[in-house]
Design a protein around this motif. Structure first.
Motif, PDB file in Angstrom:
ATOM      1  N   MET A 194       0.840  -1.188   0.000  1.00 24.10           N
ATOM      2  CA  MET A 194       0.000   0.000   0.000  1.00 24.10           C
ATOM      3  C   MET A 194       0.881   1.246   0.000  1.00 24.10           C
ATOM      4  O   MET A 194       1.698   1.429   0.882  1.00 24.10           O
ATOM      5  CB  MET A 194      -0.898  -0.018   1.243  1.00 24.10           C
ATOM      6  N   ASN A 195       0.729   2.079  -1.017  1.00 20.94           N
ATOM      7  CA  ASN A 195       1.448   3.352  -1.076  1.00 20.94           C
ATOM      8  C   ASN A 195       0.595   4.418  -0.407  1.00 20.94           C
ATOM      9  O   ASN A 195      -0.611   4.473  -0.603  1.00 20.94           O
ATOM     10  CB  ASN A 195       1.713   3.760  -2.527  1.00 20.94           C
ATOM     11  N   THR A 196       1.255   5.285   0.365  1.00 20.24           N
ATOM     12  CA  THR A 196       0.536   6.366   1.031  1.00 20.24           C
ATOM     13  C   THR A 196       1.079   7.709   0.578  1.00 20.24           C
ATOM     14  O   THR A 196       2.159   7.782  -0.013  1.00 20.24           O
ATOM     15  CB  THR A 196       0.655   6.268   2.562  1.00 20.24           C
ATOM     16  N   LEU A 197       0.344   8.757   0.875  1.00 20.55           N
ATOM     17  CA  LEU A 197       0.786  10.115   0.550  1.00 20.55           C
ATOM     18  C   LEU A 197       2.095  10.430   1.259  1.00 20.55           C
ATOM     19  O   LEU A 197       2.926  11.157   0.757  1.00 20.55           O
ATOM     20  CB  LEU A 197      -0.303  11.110   0.935  1.00 20.55           C
ATOM     21  N   ARG A 198       2.287   9.849   2.412  1.00 18.61           N
ATOM     22  CA  ARG A 198       3.523  10.053   3.184  1.00 18.61           C
ATOM     23  C   ARG A 198       4.752   9.566   2.410  1.00 18.61           C
ATOM     24  O   ARG A 198       5.821  10.137   2.507  1.00 18.61           O
ATOM     25  CB  ARG A 198       3.409   9.315   4.507  1.00 18.61           C
ATOM     26  N   ASP A 199       4.585   8.508   1.630  1.00 15.52           N
ATOM     27  CA  ASP A 199       5.704   7.892   0.892  1.00 15.52           C
ATOM     28  C   ASP A 199       5.913   8.493  -0.491  1.00 15.52           C
ATOM     29  O   ASP A 199       6.882   8.155  -1.161  1.00 15.52           O
ATOM     30  CB  ASP A 199       5.458   6.386   0.738  1.00 15.52           C
ATOM     31  N   ALA A 200       5.013   9.360  -0.945  1.00 14.52           N
ATOM     32  CA  ALA A 200       5.114   9.925  -2.294  1.00 14.52           C
ATOM     33  C   ALA A 200       6.349  10.817  -2.422  1.00 14.52           C
ATOM     34  O   ALA A 200       6.702  11.547  -1.493  1.00 14.52           O
ATOM     35  CB  ALA A 200       3.856  10.719  -2.622  1.00 14.52           C
TER      36      ALA A 200
ATOM     37  N   VAL B 160      -6.668   6.904  -3.672  1.00 16.11           N
ATOM     38  CA  VAL B 160      -7.441   5.684  -3.879  1.00 16.11           C
ATOM     39  C   VAL B 160      -8.431   5.483  -2.738  1.00 16.11           C
ATOM     40  O   VAL B 160      -9.597   5.153  -2.962  1.00 16.11           O
ATOM     41  CB  VAL B 160      -6.504   4.444  -3.972  1.00 16.11           C
ATOM     42  N   LYS B 161      -7.972   5.702  -1.491  1.00 14.76           N
ATOM     43  CA  LYS B 161      -8.815   5.441  -0.331  1.00 14.76           C
ATOM     44  C   LYS B 161      -8.315   6.234   0.863  1.00 14.76           C
ATOM     45  O   LYS B 161      -7.120   6.473   0.992  1.00 14.76           O
ATOM     46  CB  LYS B 161      -8.791   3.945  -0.006  1.00 14.76           C
ATOM     47  N   LEU B 162      -9.242   6.637   1.727  1.00 15.37           N
ATOM     48  CA  LEU B 162      -8.885   7.295   2.977  1.00 15.37           C
ATOM     49  C   LEU B 162      -9.084   6.313   4.117  1.00 15.37           C
ATOM     50  O   LEU B 162     -10.139   5.712   4.248  1.00 15.37           O
ATOM     51  CB  LEU B 162      -9.766   8.531   3.219  1.00 15.37           C
ATOM     52  N   HIS B 163      -8.052   6.161   4.945  1.00 18.23           N
ATOM     53  CA  HIS B 163      -8.148   5.313   6.126  1.00 18.23           C
ATOM     54  C   HIS B 163      -8.374   6.229   7.325  1.00 18.23           C
ATOM     55  O   HIS B 163      -8.373   7.440   7.202  1.00 18.23           O
ATOM     56  CB  HIS B 163      -6.872   4.486   6.287  1.00 18.23           C
ATOM     57  N   GLY B 164      -8.539   5.659   8.485  1.00 22.50           N
ATOM     58  CA  GLY B 164      -8.795   6.476   9.667  1.00 22.50           C
ATOM     59  C   GLY B 164     -10.290   6.610   9.891  1.00 22.50           C
ATOM     60  O   GLY B 164     -11.104   6.220   9.054  1.00 22.50           O
ATOM     61  N   GLU B 165     -10.630   7.181  11.041  1.00 26.29           N
ATOM     62  CA  GLU B 165     -12.039   7.285  11.397  1.00 26.29           C
ATOM     63  C   GLU B 165     -12.344   8.616  12.065  1.00 26.29           C
ATOM     64  O   GLU B 165     -11.458   9.299  12.552  1.00 26.29           O
ATOM     65  CB  GLU B 165     -12.421   6.152  12.355  1.00 26.29           C
ATOM     66  N   GLY B 166     -13.610   8.950  12.073  1.00 26.85           N
ATOM     67  CA  GLY B 166     -14.104  10.085  12.830  1.00 26.85           C
ATOM     68  C   GLY B 166     -13.538  11.426  12.423  1.00 26.85           C
ATOM     69  O   GLY B 166     -13.457  11.749  11.235  1.00 26.85           O
ATOM     70  N   ALA B 167     -13.130  12.205  13.421  1.00 26.15           N
ATOM     71  CA  ALA B 167     -12.681  13.579  13.212  1.00 26.15           C
ATOM     72  C   ALA B 167     -11.433  13.669  12.336  1.00 26.15           C
ATOM     73  O   ALA B 167     -11.291  14.612  11.565  1.00 26.15           O
ATOM     74  CB  ALA B 167     -12.423  14.252  14.556  1.00 26.15           C
TER      75      ALA B 167
ATOM     76  N   ARG C 244     -12.511  13.224   8.729  1.00 32.28           N
ATOM     77  CA  ARG C 244     -13.282  14.405   8.343  1.00 32.28           C
ATOM     78  C   ARG C 244     -12.359  15.581   8.063  1.00 32.28           C
ATOM     79  O   ARG C 244     -12.546  16.320   7.115  1.00 32.28           O
ATOM     80  CB  ARG C 244     -14.287  14.742   9.455  1.00 32.28           C
ATOM     81  N   ARG C 245     -11.303  15.778   8.886  1.00 29.86           N
ATOM     82  CA  ARG C 245     -10.368  16.881   8.686  1.00 29.86           C
ATOM     83  C   ARG C 245      -9.629  16.732   7.361  1.00 29.86           C
ATOM     84  O   ARG C 245      -9.457  17.700   6.626  1.00 29.86           O
ATOM     85  CB  ARG C 245      -9.366  16.964   9.846  1.00 29.86           C
ATOM     86  N   ILE C 246      -9.220  15.510   7.036  1.00 33.02           N
ATOM     87  CA  ILE C 246      -8.535  15.255   5.765  1.00 33.02           C
ATOM     88  C   ILE C 246      -9.473  15.572   4.594  1.00 33.02           C
ATOM     89  O   ILE C 246      -9.078  16.217   3.625  1.00 33.02           O
ATOM     90  CB  ILE C 246      -8.037  13.793   5.697  1.00 33.02           C
ATOM     91  N   MET C 247     -10.719  15.151   4.711  1.00 41.31           N
ATOM     92  CA  MET C 247     -11.685  15.409   3.645  1.00 41.31           C
ATOM     93  C   MET C 247     -12.008  16.898   3.529  1.00 41.31           C
ATOM     94  O   MET C 247     -12.191  17.410   2.424  1.00 41.31           O
ATOM     95  CB  MET C 247     -12.964  14.611   3.890  1.00 41.31           C
ATOM     96  N   ASP C 248     -12.038  17.608   4.644  1.00 45.11           N
ATOM     97  CA  ASP C 248     -12.294  19.051   4.628  1.00 45.11           C
ATOM     98  C   ASP C 248     -11.175  19.818   3.929  1.00 45.11           C
ATOM     99  O   ASP C 248     -11.400  20.914   3.427  1.00 45.11           O
ATOM    100  CB  ASP C 248     -12.480  19.590   6.049  1.00 45.11           C
TER     101      ASP C 248
ATOM    102  N   ALA D 212      -0.987  12.105   6.515  1.00 43.45           N
ATOM    103  CA  ALA D 212      -0.624  11.676   5.156  1.00 43.45           C
ATOM    104  C   ALA D 212      -0.517  10.156   5.071  1.00 43.45           C
ATOM    105  O   ALA D 212      -0.780   9.571   4.026  1.00 43.45           O
ATOM    106  CB  ALA D 212       0.697  12.329   4.737  1.00 43.45           C
ATOM    107  N   ALA D 213      -0.167   9.514   6.180  1.00 43.82           N
ATOM    108  CA  ALA D 213      -0.067   8.055   6.201  1.00 43.82           C
ATOM    109  C   ALA D 213      -1.429   7.384   6.075  1.00 43.82           C
ATOM    110  O   ALA D 213      -1.521   6.206   5.746  1.00 43.82           O
ATOM    111  CB  ALA D 213       0.634   7.595   7.468  1.00 43.82           C
ATOM    112  N   MET D 214      -2.499   8.127   6.319  1.00 44.27           N
ATOM    113  CA  MET D 214      -3.855   7.573   6.228  1.00 44.27           C
ATOM    114  C   MET D 214      -4.456   7.703   4.832  1.00 44.27           C
ATOM    115  O   MET D 214      -5.567   7.256   4.597  1.00 44.27           O
ATOM    116  CB  MET D 214      -4.771   8.281   7.231  1.00 44.27           C
TER     117      MET D 214
END
Length: 73
Positions: A1-7, A16-23, A26-30, A67-69
């Motif tokens: 799995m490649n993440t934004l942190r590794d780019a 491709v996908k957002l991991h993590g939950e809740g706030a 939501r902050r990443i999506m905002d 970024a890792a999420m």
């Protein structure tokens, strides 16, 4: 799995996908980082945190932990 942190600096990646939950998710999506959007990695701070990216035409600083999420391709 490649993440934004590794780019690599100067690369453009697609979310491709957002991991993590809740706030945290939501902050990443905002910030405009959602599935299918292209993200350009502009630069990384001298100590490696945060990462500056361009999303939807504007610059955003993202913490490495956040970024890792963000799974990218």
């Amino acid at each position: 799995m490649n993440t934004l942190r590794d780019a690599a600096i100067g690369s453009t990646v697609k979310v491709v996908k957002l991991h993590g939950e809740g706030a945290v998710k939501r902050r990443i999506m905002d910030m405009g980082i959602t599935k299918g959007v292209e993200v350009y990695v502009r630069k990384v701070a001298p100590l490696g945190d945060p990462i500056e990216v361009t999303v939807r035409g504007y610059e955003v600083s993202v913490r490495k932990a956040d970024a890792a999420m963000v799974e990218v391709d």
